[in-house]
Scaffold this active site. Sequence first.
Site, mmCIF file in Angstrom:
data_model
loop_
_atom_site.group_PDB
_atom_site.id
_atom_site.type_symbol
_atom_site.label_atom_id
_atom_site.label_comp_id
_atom_site.label_asym_id
_atom_site.label_seq_id
_atom_site.Cartn_x
_atom_site.Cartn_y
_atom_site.Cartn_z
ATOM 1 N N ASN A 20 1.123 -1.630 -0.204
ATOM 2 C CA ASN A 20 0.383 -0.163 -0.077
ATOM 3 C C ASN A 20 0.904 1.032 0.017
ATOM 4 O OD1 ASN A 20 -2.698 -0.906 -0.097
ATOM 5 N ND2 ASN A 20 -1.739 -2.162 2.434
ATOM 6 N N ARG A 71 4.241 -1.603 9.213
ATOM 7 C CA ARG A 71 4.899 -2.077 7.759
ATOM 8 C C ARG A 71 6.066 -2.302 9.443
ATOM 9 N NH1 ARG A 71 3.019 1.833 5.730
ATOM 10 N NH2 ARG A 71 2.019 1.537 3.969
ATOM 11 N N HIS A 128 -3.424 -4.405 -10.217
ATOM 12 C CA HIS A 128 -2.984 -3.283 -11.659
ATOM 13 C C HIS A 128 -3.109 -4.953 -12.760
ATOM 14 C CE1 HIS A 128 -2.900 0.056 -10.166
ATOM 15 N NE2 HIS A 128 -1.571 -0.481 -9.425
ATOM 16 N N ARG A 135 7.693 6.931 -1.678
ATOM 17 C CA ARG A 135 8.356 6.968 -0.012
ATOM 18 C C ARG A 135 8.765 4.591 0.115
ATOM 19 N NH1 ARG A 135 7.305 6.384 4.615
ATOM 20 N NH2 ARG A 135 5.935 5.928 5.938
ATOM 21 N N ASP A 190 -1.061 -8.369 -8.892
ATOM 22 C CA ASP A 190 -1.767 -7.304 -8.140
ATOM 23 C C ASP A 190 -2.809 -6.661 -7.961
ATOM 24 O OD1 ASP A 190 -0.592 -5.923 -10.032
ATOM 25 O OD2 ASP A 190 1.161 -4.223 -8.932
ATOM 26 N N LYS A 224 1.546 -11.942 -2.356
ATOM 27 C CA LYS A 224 2.197 -10.900 -3.587
ATOM 28 C C LYS A 224 3.685 -11.027 -3.592
ATOM 29 C CE LYS A 224 2.511 -6.670 -5.909
ATOM 30 N NZ LYS A 224 3.441 -5.672 -5.290
ATOM 31 N N PRO A 264 4.276 -12.602 -9.436
ATOM 32 C CA PRO A 264 3.482 -11.528 -8.551
ATOM 33 C C PRO A 264 2.295 -10.821 -9.663
ATOM 34 C CG PRO A 264 5.678 -11.123 -8.825
ATOM 35 C CD PRO A 264 5.062 -11.898 -10.048
#
Length: 189
Positions: A26, A93, A157, A31, A155, A136, A153
Amino acid sequence: RRVHGGVRLLRQDPFETLVTFICSSNNNITRITSMIEALCERFGSELSFEGEQASSESSYACKSKLYAFPTIEALAHSDVGRILAEDLRFGYRAKFVAQTASKLASLGADWLSNLRKTSFSEARSALMSLPGVGRKIADCVCLYGLGHWSAVPVDTHIFQVALRHYATDLPAHVRSSSSAPRKRKHGEV
């Protein structure tokens, strides 16, 4: 004649790959990059680099401080979770990075790299036993850090592209926008 000659994947350090993908959850690239840089600066060892950089007019000396990615042991200390959460602002996290490092430290130095020698499904299952690691992240670590080339993987998208272009014959329950059965859906795509 092949125009692009195929896709090339890096074979990254498994621990660095694991922590980086835990941080990616997320999050956006800017970042994630700043989080990893802060992590390395705080817990990694300083590396020195001196060299010359050429410009169009002349050469000039440049000095940079670089930091190695932290070791498992450096991130396994009891105060790491608090530092990540409070000082480095890792959010939820922080506990996953700290708990995963602690678990890996208890499993032994070679546990993670030995997953290269297992099957993809065994490696994925083992990784998913670590705190903060879902399908993932496990697939990303399998592909980029462990060399399990059959890992794909998925995700949000990739899932949407697969549905739109490649999985047009899947049943309606798989194609629905509901995220509740996503694990099952990703397996079917």
